[in-house]
Each structure stands twice: as C-alpha cells, then as structure tokens.
Design a protein around this motif. Structure first.
Motif, PDB file in Angstrom:
ATOM      1  N   ILE A   8      -3.929  27.499   6.481  1.00 46.44           N
ATOM      2  CA  ILE A   8      -2.547  26.984   6.252  1.00 46.44           C
ATOM      3  C   ILE A   8      -1.221  28.454   6.488  1.00 46.44           C
ATOM      4  CG2 ILE A   8      -0.170  26.001   5.439  1.00 46.44           C
ATOM      5  CD1 ILE A   8      -1.862  24.243   4.312  1.00 46.44           C
ATOM      6  N   SER A   9      -0.211  28.986   7.160  1.00 46.18           N
ATOM      7  CA  SER A   9       0.403  30.178   7.922  1.00 46.18           C
ATOM      8  C   SER A   9       1.923  30.339   6.979  1.00 46.18           C
ATOM      9  CB  SER A   9      -0.080  31.240   8.938  1.00 46.18           C
ATOM     10  OG  SER A   9       0.142  29.763   9.292  1.00 46.18           O
ATOM     11  N   THR A  10       2.105  28.844   7.091  1.00 46.16           N
ATOM     12  CA  THR A  10       3.256  28.857   6.156  1.00 46.16           C
ATOM     13  C   THR A  10       3.914  27.346   5.974  1.00 46.16           C
ATOM     14  OG1 THR A  10       6.008  29.088   6.867  1.00 46.16           O
ATOM     15  CG2 THR A  10       4.576  28.029   8.119  1.00 46.16           C
ATOM     16  N   ALA A  21       7.510  21.255   6.856  1.00 42.31           N
ATOM     17  CA  ALA A  21       6.812  21.647   7.925  1.00 42.31           C
ATOM     18  C   ALA A  21       5.886  22.523   6.870  1.00 42.31           C
ATOM     19  CB  ALA A  21       7.731  22.137   8.911  1.00 42.31           C
ATOM     20  N   THR A  22       4.518  22.240   8.098  1.00 47.01           N
ATOM     21  CA  THR A  22       3.599  23.753   7.419  1.00 47.01           C
ATOM     22  C   THR A  22       3.353  23.705   8.933  1.00 47.01           C
ATOM     23  OG1 THR A  22       1.935  21.840   7.965  1.00 47.01           O
ATOM     24  CG2 THR A  22       2.419  22.923   5.702  1.00 47.01           C
ATOM     25  N   GLY A  23       2.760  25.538   9.125  1.00 42.49           N
ATOM     26  CA  GLY A  23       2.269  25.840   9.958  1.00 42.49           C
ATOM     27  C   GLY A  23       0.750  26.661  10.125  1.00 42.49           C
ATOM     28  N   ASP A  24      -0.146  26.514  10.969  1.00 38.14           N
ATOM     29  CA  ASP A  24      -1.534  27.323  10.592  1.00 38.14           C
ATOM     30  C   ASP A  24      -1.553  28.089  11.429  1.00 38.14           C
ATOM     31  OD1 ASP A  24      -2.531  25.796  12.926  1.00 38.14           O
ATOM     32  OD2 ASP A  24      -2.649  24.268  11.962  1.00 38.14           O
ATOM     33  N   LYS A  25      -2.759  29.244  11.450  1.00 40.48           N
ATOM     34  CA  LYS A  25      -3.028  30.012  12.205  1.00 40.48           C
ATOM     35  C   LYS A  25      -3.592  29.595  13.653  1.00 40.48           C
ATOM     36  CE  LYS A  25      -4.837  33.400   9.220  1.00 40.48           C
ATOM     37  NZ  LYS A  25      -6.034  34.719   8.651  1.00 40.48           N
ATOM     38  N   HIS A 398       1.596  31.347   0.357  1.00 38.34           N
ATOM     39  CA  HIS A 398       2.418  30.875   0.733  1.00 38.34           C
ATOM     40  C   HIS A 398       2.538  29.663  -0.052  1.00 38.34           C
ATOM     41  CE1 HIS A 398       1.848  33.202   4.426  1.00 38.34           C
ATOM     42  NE2 HIS A 398       0.183  32.613   4.599  1.00 38.34           N
ATOM     43  N   THR A 399       3.944  29.058  -0.156  1.00 35.33           N
ATOM     44  CA  THR A 399       4.341  28.119  -1.600  1.00 35.33           C
ATOM     45  C   THR A 399       5.762  28.232  -1.297  1.00 35.33           C
ATOM     46  OG1 THR A 399       5.408  29.839  -3.315  1.00 35.33           O
ATOM     47  CG2 THR A 399       3.397  29.365  -2.961  1.00 35.33           C
ATOM     48  N   ALA A 400       6.706  26.395  -1.562  1.00 40.72           N
ATOM     49  CA  ALA A 400       7.743  26.427  -0.947  1.00 40.72           C
ATOM     50  C   ALA A 400       7.899  25.168  -2.568  1.00 40.72           C
ATOM     51  CB  ALA A 400       7.758  25.574  -0.298  1.00 40.72           C
ATOM     52  N   TRP A 401       8.993  25.243  -2.607  1.00 40.66           N
ATOM     53  CA  TRP A 401      10.450  24.206  -3.519  1.00 40.66           C
ATOM     54  C   TRP A 401      11.489  23.710  -3.204  1.00 40.66           C
ATOM     55  CZ3 TRP A 401       9.432  26.493  -9.076  1.00 40.66           C
ATOM     56  CH2 TRP A 401       9.902  25.676 -10.069  1.00 40.66           C
ATOM     57  N   HIS A 402      11.317  22.111  -3.546  1.00 44.49           N
ATOM     58  CA  HIS A 402      12.599  21.290  -2.541  1.00 44.49           C
ATOM     59  C   HIS A 402      13.500  21.559  -3.672  1.00 44.49           C
ATOM     60  CE1 HIS A 402      14.179  17.730  -2.555  1.00 44.49           C
ATOM     61  NE2 HIS A 402      13.572  16.760  -2.464  1.00 44.49           N
ATOM     62  N   PRO A 403      13.816  21.569  -2.070  1.00 47.87           N
ATOM     63  CA  PRO A 403      15.587  22.408  -2.742  1.00 47.87           C
ATOM     64  C   PRO A 403      16.689  21.602  -3.666  1.00 47.87           C
ATOM     65  CG  PRO A 403      15.586  20.762  -0.531  1.00 47.87           C
ATOM     66  CD  PRO A 403      14.487  21.097  -1.351  1.00 47.87           C
ATOM     67  N   THR A 404      16.580  20.665  -4.393  1.00 48.26           N
ATOM     68  CA  THR A 404      16.496  19.804  -5.554  1.00 48.26           C
ATOM     69  C   THR A 404      16.229  19.307  -6.537  1.00 48.26           C
ATOM     70  OG1 THR A 404      16.615  17.761  -4.594  1.00 48.26           O
ATOM     71  CG2 THR A 404      18.809  19.476  -4.333  1.00 48.26           C
ATOM     72  N   ASN A 406      12.431  18.663  -8.453  1.00 48.59           N
ATOM     73  CA  ASN A 406      11.059  19.540  -9.041  1.00 48.59           C
ATOM     74  C   ASN A 406       9.509  19.113  -8.272  1.00 48.59           C
ATOM     75  OD1 ASN A 406      12.440  21.319 -10.729  1.00 48.59           O
ATOM     76  ND2 ASN A 406      11.958  20.618 -12.541  1.00 48.59           N
ATOM     77  N   ILE A 407       9.758  19.198  -6.987  1.00 49.46           N
ATOM     78  CA  ILE A 407       8.349  18.844  -6.250  1.00 49.46           C
ATOM     79  C   ILE A 407       7.768  20.615  -5.236  1.00 49.46           C
ATOM     80  CG2 ILE A 407       8.115  17.864  -3.959  1.00 49.46           C
ATOM     81  CD1 ILE A 407       9.312  15.790  -4.671  1.00 49.46           C
ATOM     82  N   ILE A 408       6.997  21.139  -5.546  1.00 51.49           N
ATOM     83  CA  ILE A 408       5.900  22.215  -4.921  1.00 51.49           C
ATOM     84  C   ILE A 408       5.339  21.928  -3.767  1.00 51.49           C
ATOM     85  CG2 ILE A 408       7.600  23.129  -7.048  1.00 51.49           C
ATOM     86  CD1 ILE A 408       4.444  23.737  -7.826  1.00 51.49           C
ATOM     87  N   ALA A 409       5.200  22.852  -3.215  1.00 52.83           N
ATOM     88  CA  ALA A 409       3.957  22.494  -1.593  1.00 52.83           C
ATOM     89  C   ALA A 409       3.280  24.054  -2.374  1.00 52.83           C
ATOM     90  CB  ALA A 409       4.963  22.655  -0.599  1.00 52.83           C
ATOM     91  N   ILE A 410       2.013  24.207  -2.368  1.00 49.67           N
ATOM     92  CA  ILE A 410       1.177  25.409  -2.352  1.00 49.67           C
ATOM     93  C   ILE A 410       0.027  25.673  -1.117  1.00 49.67           C
ATOM     94  CG2 ILE A 410      -0.304  26.219  -3.982  1.00 49.67           C
ATOM     95  CD1 ILE A 410       2.336  26.164  -5.290  1.00 49.67           C
ATOM     96  N   ALA A 411       0.155  25.940  -0.461  1.00 52.94           N
ATOM     97  CA  ALA A 411      -1.200  26.414   0.184  1.00 52.94           C
ATOM     98  C   ALA A 411      -1.904  26.721  -0.323  1.00 52.94           C
ATOM     99  CB  ALA A 411      -0.146  26.971   1.983  1.00 52.94           C
ATOM    100  N   ALA A 412      -3.371  26.304   0.180  1.00 48.56           N
ATOM    101  CA  ALA A 412      -4.105  27.271  -0.772  1.00 48.56           C
ATOM    102  C   ALA A 412      -5.433  27.039   0.771  1.00 48.56           C
ATOM    103  CB  ALA A 412      -5.227  26.643  -1.483  1.00 48.56           C
TER     104      ALA A 412
END
Length: 428
Positions: A8-10, A21-25, A398-404, A406-412
């Motif tokens: 995962i790249s984004t 959304a996630t993008g990959d290599k 690459h990490t992202a936080w829900h706009p409102t 407390n939900i987070i997305a972590i790409a490992a």
C-alpha cells in the motif's frame, strides 16, 4: 514473500469518512465503504468493507528519456461531493487522473425497439408501444475515468492537493508546483519553480505541498532542507517569492553528517482549523503556528532512540524513508508511523504520547491495543522491545484519520488496519 504490487502506497478518507481509498504499488485503487449498521450503534465496530477496486494506472515507458514510469499510486485525494457520485484524483509519478464513482441499482426494461439482450428487433414485429420501466437489480459500482491530466511534470509527482474553491488543484514534483483546473486537462499554470539555471547549483527539492483548508489563495510547500514556505497566489502569478518562511535554527551541538538528511520534511498537513501546520521529518513531528515563523510551537520525538543508529539506517537506506503524519478531527491529537509496525500518537493538550502496534498478532478484531515500549540498553521491563530487535522492514509510512470520528487507517506494508476508539478512549 510479499508481492511488491500489493504494498500500500497511500491511504485517504473522503470528506465524510464513509469511504476510504488505498492505492498500491501495482497501480490499483481499492475503495472501502463503512457499513451503515454501525452509524445507529455508536458502540459497534466501524466496519469498512470493499466497495470497489479498479486499475488506476498501468506501467508506461518514456521513449524520449528511456525511462520506465511505474504504475505505483503516489497519492489519492477525494473531491468534495457535489451530487450522488463520488470523485477522486489519483496520481503516479507523471499522470494525474480524475475518477468518478457511481452506483447503479436499477435497470430499464421493456424497450420497444430492443429485445431483452439488447439486440434491435425487426420493426415489422413491433405492433404496440410500451413505456420502459426501471426494475431493481443488484448494486453495481461503476468507476469511470473523467479526465487525464498528463504532461505536466518533468520530475516525479510527490503530492496533489484539492483547493477549497473546489475548482482547482495543485500537483508538486521535486522542483515545480502546477495549478490545474479540474475541467481542463491540456494546460496547467506553473506557480512554483525552484529549478536552478544550472542543475549543479541545486541545493534543495520540494518534498510535499498542500492548499490551506479555507483560504483558496494560500498554500504551503516543504523542502528537503527542513523549511516550509507559505505562498499567496494573490501576490503574483509565479510564487517563487514566498510570503512566509518557517525554519528552525539548527542546534550546533546536534550537528552531524546526517543532520541535513534527517531534517528533510517528508510530509506537511494543515490543521482542520487552518491555524497550524504539522510536519514530519525523520525523527520528529512538529506543529507550527502560521503566525510564528521562527520556530515550531511543539516538537514531539517519534523515535529518538534511533539517533544512535543513524549510521546503519543510512547504510540500509531506511534514513530516506518518507513517513506521513495526520491530525485528528479536532486537531488535538497527531499521529505518525514508525518502524516495527509501530505508530505513535501525541495528545497536544495532556502532552501524553503512546506507541501502538499494527500487526496480525496484536490486532485481532475487537481486541484492545496494548501500548508498546522501546527500551535502550539498561533494565528491560516485561513486554518491552529492545531497540536492537526492531524490524526496519516493517514500517508504517501511510496513515489517515477519519475527519470527525476516532477511526484511523494504518497501512502496514500490504495490510490495511482500521482501528476504532472505544467509549473509554482506548484504541481497539
């Protein structure tokens, strides 16, 4: 063995947080949708399931420069929703594409001139006219390319950012930033150009850029020298002369061969309020006040225990890893990734920080994440991990936080972890 194409790249939430959304290599974009049940049950897990997958970019070859252009998705940015359809921009090193995502759950039936399979009927057999009707069908998600913005960049695109006017966006590469209109693909305006007349005089490159969330004339870009430049497009068409320069003077006692490499800014994000900027360099995250150029108002150590390991990190190229950073919805907590599948959170109000791990072992569904500690020599507590046993191949860039919420997305690497805050503020 991990397939490189699956890395995962984004990662990017849309403006409501309902889609991720996630993008990959491998040039693919995977969109996840939040399950509606969890909206009515706030204590339930915020389940995200695959909504749509599509191939955004293919590998290409630049025959003029004899260069392969990777299909890897560098960045995804959602556009604010204007109607029932969703739109997003995705970019690889060279080409930015605008995609439209629509749902279809009805199909027309009962045509006069076509049969059920869509073939034209013999007109002599049509003896009566009927009104076609819409019949329900299984939900189909259709993704269509609306625009392709090509030939705007000589160097590799590192960031894209949609303007608050919802009409324009910018894209940045190592030496230039371009402004595009979302409806016009054949031309863009160059708004920053730091390319020297002689490339031997090159001393810094652009590493990231972003528009201000509320003022459509302001944007910031960061550099490999650790500085931030705030530019105002009202001042002139070419924003080579910045309005403000944010730079922290270097502490001479910390000066080393690696100083310049570790001070390079890998990510910059405006706070939702627009008052602050968050930057990430190799060892720290910093919060800058737009009104104070001389130094950051807050500095947080992400993994200071690596300071003594910079030599080996330079030799295995890890020192050039580009970690991203994220704000929570209220700008009170910041998050960024580290090695060994660890990610860090810093509470700006209480000054507390925590290290958590995103891994199959620690992340069973509905399991509470335990804080992790890295120890440097000396006594080791139970569950502590030694700095010498960190796995530098497992990195959370690459990490992202829900706009409102407390939900987070972590790409490992090739796994996406979604964690949700329980009522008692424990990540789970």
């Amino acid at each position: 063995m991990i397939d490189q194409a699956d890395i995962i790249s984004t990662v990017e939430f849309n403006h409501t947080g309902e889609l991720l959304a996630t993008g990959d290599k491998g040039g693919r974009v995977v969109i996840f949708q939040r399950e509606p049940e969890s909206k009515n049950e706030p204590y339930n897990q915020g389940e995200y399931n695959v909504y749509s997958t599509f191939q955004s970019h293919e590998p290409e070859f630049d025959y003029l420069k004899s260069l392969e252009i990777e299909e890897k998705i560098n960045k995804i940015k959602w556009l604010p929703q204007q109607n029932a359809a969703h739109s997003l921009l995705s970019t690889n090193d060279k080409t930015i594409k605008l995609w439209k995502i629509t749902e279809r759950d009805k199909r027309p039936e009962g045509y006069n001139l076509k049969d059920e399979e869509g073939k034209l009927k013999d007109l002599s057999t049509v003896t009566s006219l009927q009104v076609p009707v819409l019949k329900p069908m299984d939900l189909m998600v259709e993704v269509t390319p609306r625009r392709i913005f090509a030939n705007g960049h000589t160097y590799h695109v590192n960031s894209i950012s949609v303007n608050s006017d919802c009409e324009t966006y910018m894209s940045a590469d190592d030496l230039r930033i371009n402004l595009w209109h979302l409806a016009i693909t054949d031309r863009s305006f160059n708004i920053v150009d730091i390319k020297p007349a002689n490339m031997e005089d090159l001393t810094e490159v652009i590493t990231a850029s972003e528009f201000h969330p509320h003022h459509c004339n302001l944007f910031v870009y960061s550099s490999s020298k650790g500085s931030l430049r705030l530019c105002d497009m009202r001042a002139s068409a070419l924003c080579d002369k910045h309005s403000k320069l944010y730079e922290e003077p270097e502490d001479p006692s910390n000066r080393s061969f690696f100083s310049e490499i570790i001070s390079s800014v890998s990510d910059v994000k405006f706070s939702h309020s627009g008052r602050y900027m968050l930057t990430r360099d190799y060892l720290t995250v910093k919060v800058w006040d737009l009104n104070m150029e001389t130094k950051p108002v807050e500095t947080y150590q992400v993994h200071d225990y690596l300071r003594s390991k910079l030599c080996s990190l330079y030799e295995n190229d890890c020192i050039f890893d580009k970690f991203e950073c994220a704000w929570n919805g209220s700008d009170s907590v910041i998050m960024t990734g580290a090695y060994n599948n660890f990610f860090r959170m810093f509470d700006r109000n209480t000054k507390r920080d925590v290290t958590l791990e995103a891994s199959r072992e620690s992340s069973k569904p509905r399991a509470i994440l335990k804080p992790r500690r890295v120890c440097v020599g000396g006594k080791r507590r139970k569950d502590d991990i030694s700095v010498d046993s960190l796995d530098f191949t497992k990195k959370i860039l690459h990490t992202a936080w829900h706009p409102t919420e407390n939900i987070i997305a972590i790409a490992a690497t090739n796994n996406l972890y979604i964690f949700q805050d329980k009522v008692n503020s424990e990540m789970h």
